[in-house]
Design a protein around this motif. Structure first.
Motif, PDB file in Angstrom:
ATOM      1  N   GLU A  59       4.994  58.257  55.895  1.00  0.00           N
ATOM      2  CA  GLU A  59       5.999  59.135  56.494  1.00  0.00           C
ATOM      3  C   GLU A  59       6.310  58.514  57.851  1.00  0.00           C
ATOM      4  O   GLU A  59       5.536  58.629  58.799  1.00  0.00           O
ATOM      5  CB  GLU A  59       5.498  60.582  56.650  1.00  0.00           C
ATOM      6  N   ASP A 101      12.853  60.612  57.542  1.00  0.00           N
ATOM      7  CA  ASP A 101      13.465  61.905  57.848  1.00  0.00           C
ATOM      8  C   ASP A 101      13.821  61.932  59.342  1.00  0.00           C
ATOM      9  O   ASP A 101      13.183  62.626  60.130  1.00  0.00           O
ATOM     10  CB  ASP A 101      12.450  63.016  57.490  1.00  0.00           C
ATOM     11  N   LEU A 117       8.624  58.959  60.165  1.00  0.00           N
ATOM     12  CA  LEU A 117       9.024  59.772  61.333  1.00  0.00           C
ATOM     13  C   LEU A 117       8.459  61.171  61.115  1.00  0.00           C
ATOM     14  O   LEU A 117       9.106  62.043  60.552  1.00  0.00           O
ATOM     15  CB  LEU A 117      10.557  59.817  61.447  1.00  0.00           C
ATOM     16  N   ASP A 150       6.923  52.282  66.531  1.00  0.00           N
ATOM     17  CA  ASP A 150       8.294  52.399  66.054  1.00  0.00           C
ATOM     18  C   ASP A 150       8.257  52.294  64.526  1.00  0.00           C
ATOM     19  O   ASP A 150       7.559  51.446  63.972  1.00  0.00           O
ATOM     20  CB  ASP A 150       9.141  51.268  66.651  1.00  0.00           C
ATOM     21  N   ALA A 151       9.030  53.158  63.864  1.00  0.00           N
ATOM     22  CA  ALA A 151       9.008  53.205  62.398  1.00  0.00           C
ATOM     23  C   ALA A 151       9.281  51.825  61.789  1.00  0.00           C
ATOM     24  O   ALA A 151       8.613  51.419  60.831  1.00  0.00           O
ATOM     25  CB  ALA A 151      10.030  54.215  61.897  1.00  0.00           C
ATOM     26  N   ASP A 195       4.726  58.287  64.198  1.00  0.00           N
ATOM     27  CA  ASP A 195       5.790  58.781  65.085  1.00  0.00           C
ATOM     28  C   ASP A 195       5.767  57.965  66.365  1.00  0.00           C
ATOM     29  O   ASP A 195       4.737  57.457  66.794  1.00  0.00           O
ATOM     30  CB  ASP A 195       5.615  60.269  65.400  1.00  0.00           C
ATOM     31  N   ARG A 235       4.759  67.521  56.892  1.00  0.00           N
ATOM     32  CA  ARG A 235       5.148  66.919  55.617  1.00  0.00           C
ATOM     33  C   ARG A 235       3.990  66.084  55.051  1.00  0.00           C
ATOM     34  O   ARG A 235       3.629  66.219  53.885  1.00  0.00           O
ATOM     35  CB  ARG A 235       6.382  66.052  55.849  1.00  0.00           C
TER      36      ARG A 235
HETATM   37  N1  SAM Z   1       9.683  64.630  58.951  1.00  0.00           N
HETATM   38  C1  SAM Z   1       9.479  65.714  59.889  1.00  0.00           C
HETATM   39  C2  SAM Z   1       9.322  67.049  59.161  1.00  0.00           C
HETATM   40  O1  SAM Z   1       9.523  67.120  57.914  1.00  0.00           O
HETATM   41  O2  SAM Z   1       8.989  68.041  59.813  1.00  0.00           O
HETATM   42  C3  SAM Z   1      10.558  65.792  60.931  1.00  0.00           C
HETATM   43  C4  SAM Z   1      10.915  64.497  61.633  1.00  0.00           C
HETATM   44  S1  SAM Z   1      11.951  64.674  63.053  1.00  0.00           S
HETATM   45  C5  SAM Z   1      13.500  65.050  62.381  1.00  0.00           C
HETATM   46  C6  SAM Z   1      12.172  63.036  63.642  1.00  0.00           C
HETATM   47  C7  SAM Z   1      10.950  62.427  64.352  1.00  0.00           C
HETATM   48  O3  SAM Z   1      11.197  61.020  64.487  1.00  0.00           O
HETATM   49  C8  SAM Z   1      10.684  62.912  65.766  1.00  0.00           C
HETATM   50  O4  SAM Z   1       9.382  63.429  65.842  1.00  0.00           O
HETATM   51  C9  SAM Z   1      10.814  61.655  66.661  1.00  0.00           C
HETATM   52  O5  SAM Z   1       9.823  61.597  67.686  1.00  0.00           O
HETATM   53  C10 SAM Z   1      10.572  60.549  65.675  1.00  0.00           C
HETATM   54  N2  SAM Z   1      11.219  59.247  65.979  1.00  0.00           N
HETATM   55  C11 SAM Z   1      12.446  59.009  66.498  1.00  0.00           C
HETATM   56  N3  SAM Z   1      12.684  57.675  66.537  1.00  0.00           N
HETATM   57  C12 SAM Z   1      11.605  57.062  65.996  1.00  0.00           C
HETATM   58  C13 SAM Z   1      11.255  55.703  65.749  1.00  0.00           C
HETATM   59  N4  SAM Z   1      12.087  54.698  66.045  1.00  0.00           N
HETATM   60  N5  SAM Z   1      10.067  55.445  65.180  1.00  0.00           N
HETATM   61  C14 SAM Z   1       9.211  56.441  64.856  1.00  0.00           C
HETATM   62  N6  SAM Z   1       9.477  57.751  65.094  1.00  0.00           N
HETATM   63  C15 SAM Z   1      10.653  58.060  65.654  1.00  0.00           C
END
Ligand code: SAM
Length: 428
Positions: A80, A155, A82, A134-135, A106, A88
């Motif tokens: 997962e 997501d 993000l 970073d993802a 994350d 999730r």
């Molecule tokens: N999947 C989660 C759920 O079902 O509850 C919700 C995810 S939320 C919409 C997006 C997340 O992506 C945030 O927590 C943010 O910190 C993280 N994020 C944003 N850019 C990112 C990146 N480049 N790499 C990893 N995480 C990132």
């Protein structure tokens, strides 16, 4: 700070800060993903065991050993990428069978701390590991075939396209990508130029914009996959609430990538009557030079069959796309997911909604991309909206198949030419 406790499925998460993202409306998205992953992991496991047995047999034959020994363990790891609260991932760990490892990643330090605490609270330390990165970096580190994930869930907030290059490389052959996009304004035609820069396709402001959005997303994933001699097979593509969600398998095969042009079309959208005519980018015909007669040869169409003006109302066309114009769901797979949800409604808080949506998806005419919209058709000629039943019966009587799309209550999917649809409205 006060701790908020949230229960969903078999997970309970604690939130101590508002800064970590949690959206209760996405329960449907998470439930649906668990239902899809349940069927996917069962089938993936069976496929991998069958492959291992075949490999074992070949090895044993060469070594002259009769007995075949298969190890019943199949590595099924999920990323997962993000993860936010980890909800999730925790639900995947507790509710999806066959999973051997989950990585919950994350970029936000606070999010990773929250995930960590929730893993302990839910006692799933054995299955989930956290990652603070970073993802894209996490995925690039897993692109070696021995390190790839069986499934990757993306997501993000808004647009997922920046994650696609790494995602298509770090999923196993036959693995699953689960991708959400929430930037519907861009995908649904309010910003066609932005859509082109993000997704490589021009979106259209039309009544069937939600299916257009799904088809733009699919062509975007395919184009990223093709760069690495990979291609996608869509299992299920859903438009819901304020987002879209697609579930696609990724396979490796350079030969198959030559078929991509035959799965894409440009869309000619009439600014007058809202009709859309698709022009395929390529096609297939039997290849007489092949020894195997079932082999086909890709070709590019000679001339554009669609003109500047609409043949129904003589207004100008807007050009959109390219769109994915092959099927967006695998009907047999959808049926298996639907049966699972109907037989186990207690497992999903949103079981009723999932069953309703999947039942509609299963009825969709798969070989007919996009749809007319009853209210738009009647609105164009200043008529009261014709009852759907009347239009559907008229089309059936005229010998054309017809279905709804799950994306709109007013949708009419049919192969009937637009002039037939207009004739029905005129004579009503
Ligand atoms: N999947 C989660 C759920 O079902 O509850 C919700 C995810 S939320 C919409 C997006 C997340 O992506 C945030 O927590 C943010 O910190 C993280 N994020 C944003 N850019 C990112 C990146 N480049 N790499 C990893 N995480 C990132």
């Amino acid at each position: 700070t006060a701790t908020k406790s949230i229960k969903e499925g078999k997970a309970e998460i604690c939130l101590t800060t508002e800064k970590v993202f949690y959206n209760p409306v996405q329960e449907f998205n998470r439930d649906l993903s668990i239902a899809v992953l349940t069927i996917f992991t069962n089938e993936y496991k069976a496929e991998q065991l069958a492959k291992a047995e075949k490999r074992g047999k070949t090895q044993n034959t060469t070594e002259g050993i009769e007995e075949t020994q298969t190890n019943n363990e199949v590595d099924i790891s999920i990323l997962e990428a993000l993860s936010a609260t980890g909800l999730r991932s925790i639900r995947y760990a507790k509710e999806v069978p066959n999973v051997t490892k989950i990585v919950a990643n994350d970029l936000s330090k606070q999010a990773v701390e929250t995930i960590q605490a929730n893993i302990v609270h839910n006692q799933v330390e054995n299955l989930i590991e956290t990652s603070h990165d970073d993802a894209c970096m996490v995925m690039y580190k897993h692109k070696h075939p021995m390190k790839r994930f069986a499934a990757i869930d993306l997501d993000p907030y808004g647009c997922p396209s920046v994650f696609l290059d790494s995602a298509v490389q770090s999923v196993q052959d036959g693995g699953l990508l689960l991708i959400t996009a929430t930037d519907m304004a861009v995908l649904a035609g309010n910003a066609p130029e932005t859509c082109y820069s993000k997704y490589g396709a021009i979106s259209l402001k039309t009544k069937c914009c939600h299916e257009v959005a799904l088809r733009i997303m699919l062509q975007c994933i395919e184009s990223h996959a093709n760069r690495y001699s990979r291609y996608i097979v869509p299992l299920l593509s859903i438009s819901a609430d304020f987002y879209i969600r697609v579930f696609v398998k990724v396979y490796t095969g350079a030969i198959h990538c030559k078929k991509t042009t035959s799965k894409l079309s440009m869309a000619y959208h009439c600014t007058g009557c809202d009709n859309i005519t698709l022009q395929p980018l390529g096609g297939f015909k039997p290849n007489p030079t092949e020894k195997n007669p079932t082999q086909t040869k890709a070709y590019l169409p000679a001339a554009p069959p669609v003109g500047e003006f609409c043949t129904n109302c003589n207004q100008r066309h807007h050009l959109g796309g390219p769109l994915w114009s092959a099927p967006i769901h695998d009907e047999a797979f959808v049926t298996r997911v639907l049966n699972h949800v109907e037989n186990n409604p207690e497992l999903f808080g949103t079981a009723k909604r999932i069953a309703g949506v999947l039942a509609m998806v299963r009825e969709e005419l798969l070989d007919i991309p996009l749809y007319h919209s009853m209210d738009r058709l009647c609105g164009r000629v200043h008529l009261e909206t014709m009852p759907m039943l009347v239009m559907r019966s008229a089309l059936l009587n005229a010998g054309y198949k017809v279905s709804y799309s799950h994306a709109s209550r007013m949708s009419i999917k049919t192969r009937a030419p637009a002039h037939v649809v207009w004739d029905i409205i005129r004579t009503w």
